[in-house]
Design a protein around this motif. Structure first.
Motif, short mmCIF file in Angstrom:
data_model
loop_
_atom_site.label_atom_id
_atom_site.label_comp_id
_atom_site.label_asym_id
_atom_site.label_seq_id
_atom_site.Cartn_x
_atom_site.Cartn_y
_atom_site.Cartn_z
N ALA A 18 0.84 -1.21 0.00
CA ALA A 18 0.00 0.00 0.00
C ALA A 18 0.87 1.25 0.00
CB ALA A 18 -0.93 -0.02 1.22
N VAL A 19 1.95 1.21 0.76
CA VAL A 19 2.88 2.35 0.80
C VAL A 19 3.52 2.54 -0.57
CG1 VAL A 19 5.06 3.18 1.77
CG2 VAL A 19 3.35 2.14 3.26
N VAL A 21 2.30 1.63 -3.57
CA VAL A 21 1.30 2.16 -4.51
C VAL A 21 1.05 3.64 -4.25
CG1 VAL A 21 -1.10 2.01 -5.25
CG2 VAL A 21 0.20 -0.08 -4.84
N ALA A 22 0.94 4.00 -2.96
CA ALA A 22 0.71 5.41 -2.61
C ALA A 22 1.89 6.28 -3.02
CB ALA A 22 0.47 5.55 -1.11
N PRO A 26 -0.53 8.28 -5.71
CA PRO A 26 -1.38 8.74 -4.61
C PRO A 26 -2.74 9.22 -5.12
CG PRO A 26 0.25 10.41 -5.15
CD PRO A 26 0.59 9.20 -5.97
N GLU A 32 -9.66 10.99 -4.25
CA GLU A 32 -9.31 11.06 -2.83
C GLU A 32 -10.55 11.27 -1.97
OE1 GLU A 32 -6.65 13.79 0.26
OE2 GLU A 32 -6.98 14.43 -1.81
N LEU A 205 -5.59 -1.06 5.30
CA LEU A 205 -4.78 -0.77 4.12
C LEU A 205 -5.28 0.49 3.42
CD1 LEU A 205 -4.35 -4.36 2.60
CD2 LEU A 205 -2.64 -2.99 3.81
N GLY A 206 -6.60 0.71 3.42
CA GLY A 206 -7.15 1.92 2.83
C GLY A 206 -6.67 3.17 3.55
N TYR A 209 -2.96 3.69 2.78
CA TYR A 209 -2.79 4.23 1.43
C TYR A 209 -3.08 5.73 1.39
CZ TYR A 209 -3.86 5.36 -3.41
OH TYR A 209 -3.91 5.97 -4.63
N GLY A 213 -0.39 8.60 0.78
CA GLY A 213 -0.62 9.43 -0.40
C GLY A 213 -0.44 10.90 -0.07
#
Length: 334
Positions: A18-19, A21-22, A26, A32, A205-206, A209, A213
């Motif tokens: 997740a980190v 991908v962000a 982001p 968002e 995880l959401g 993220y 982001g």
């Protein structure tokens, strides 16, 4: 110690994903806003599920062991915060957000799943662990915001009445509603615990993220160096080592059995990522959460690795004691 025990668990790998991908993509603009609303709803459902899964019978049975629970609560909400204040007073060469994040993680409740799992592996008092870990999470809904408002005010971080209202509406109220319907859906929750666990982790995880982001847009990777990460790791390992040593010593001084000692050490040394990240999202709304939640995310993996080794050692000790008792029982007959 084997390399397998040091391997990150799947959830930690998912957080790292997740980190990543962000860091690359982001969420911005409308995406968002929509994702934030979805995550907020997921967190409310998550705490409803926690309330629905919490067995009242286990709580009532475990509450009778008040000395054990008092020691765990003291470690979680007194020893840890005092150590956090002490670390802040050291004036370490770390960004203020990281220092605030270290202090914040010391103010959180204990974990549930890993505390119970490691207590079971170490042949400890599992019934007391269920009660202690569950009670810690429930108390954390009230105590963590209060501790944050008192301890972190001097760090330039304070919570508002709006934050407290969000805690009640998004965390406490769903938890209470879950408890209210627990007699009817508690069995369903237990039967589908694996599927619900995916939802549990997905909501975290959401939040991770979204937090990273924001941090990436704010330039987190330009401000965080390898030297800072090394220093942070040293502080977090030291924090855990002090708590583990103190809870072990206190358990033995107070005359607890080996089984109770395992429970106290395993439940009194953990900090909850599942509660900490969503609560940070509410308590520190509008702030850059990337650096602030980073210490908690790293501490999560450290506590899993270290406590896995300790639990195995407790298990080996229990087996040795059982073998010695069996040998002693055979000797007179011989």
């Amino acid at each position: 110690m084997t390399l397998g025990r040091l391997r990150p668990d799947n959830f930690t790998l998912a957080i790292a994903g997740a980190v990543l991908v962000a860091s690359i993509l982001p969420a911005v603009g409308t995406a968002e806003v929509v994702l934030t609303q979805v995550v907020n709803l997921a967190i409310a459902i998550l705490f409803f599920m926690h309330g629905a899964k919490l067995s009242r019978a286990a709580v009532i049975a475990g509450l009778t062991h008040w000395r054990l629970h008092l020691l765990i609560v003291a470690s979680t909400f007194l020893l840890f915060p005092l150590l956090g204040i002490g670390i802040r007073a050291l004036g370490l060469p770390l960004p203020p957000e990281l220092i605030a994040g270290i202090v914040y993680l010391t103010l959180l409740s204990s974990t549930v799943q890993s505390s119970i799992a490691f207590t079971s592996i170490g042949r400890g008092n599992v019934a007391a662990a269920v009660c202690a870990a569950s009670a810690s999470n429930f108390l954390g809904i009230f105590l963590t915001p209060v501790l944050v408002s008192v301890v972190m005010r001097t760090s330039g971080v304070a919570i508002s009445m709006d934050s407290l209202e969000s805690i009640v509406l998004q965390l406490l109220l769903p938890f209470i509603l879950g408890q209210a319907v627990q007699p009817w859906i508690g069995g369903f929750m237990k039967r589908h615990s694996k599927v619900l666990g995916y939802f549990d982790r997905g909501s975290i995880l959401g939040v991770v993220y979204l937090a990273f982001g924001h941090a990436v847009i704010g330039g987190i990777w330009h401000h965080l160096t390898l030297t800072m990460l090394a220093a942070l790791l040293a502080v977090l390992f030291g924090l855990l080592a002090i708590v583990l040593a103190t809870t072990t010593w206190a358990s033995r001084v107070c005359g607890f059995s080996r089984e109770d000692e395992v429970t106290i050490v395993m439940c009194g040394s953990k900090k909850s990522l599942a509660s900490g990240v969503p609560m940070a999202n509410i308590l520190f709304a509008g702030l850059d959460l990337g650096l602030l939640v980073l210490p908690l995310m790293i501490f999560h993996q450290i506590q899993l690795m270290v406590c896995a080794v300790i639990a195995q050692r407790y298990a080996a000790r229990a087996e040795a004691e059982a073998a010695a008792e069996a040998a002693a029982a055979v000797e007179p007959a011989a």
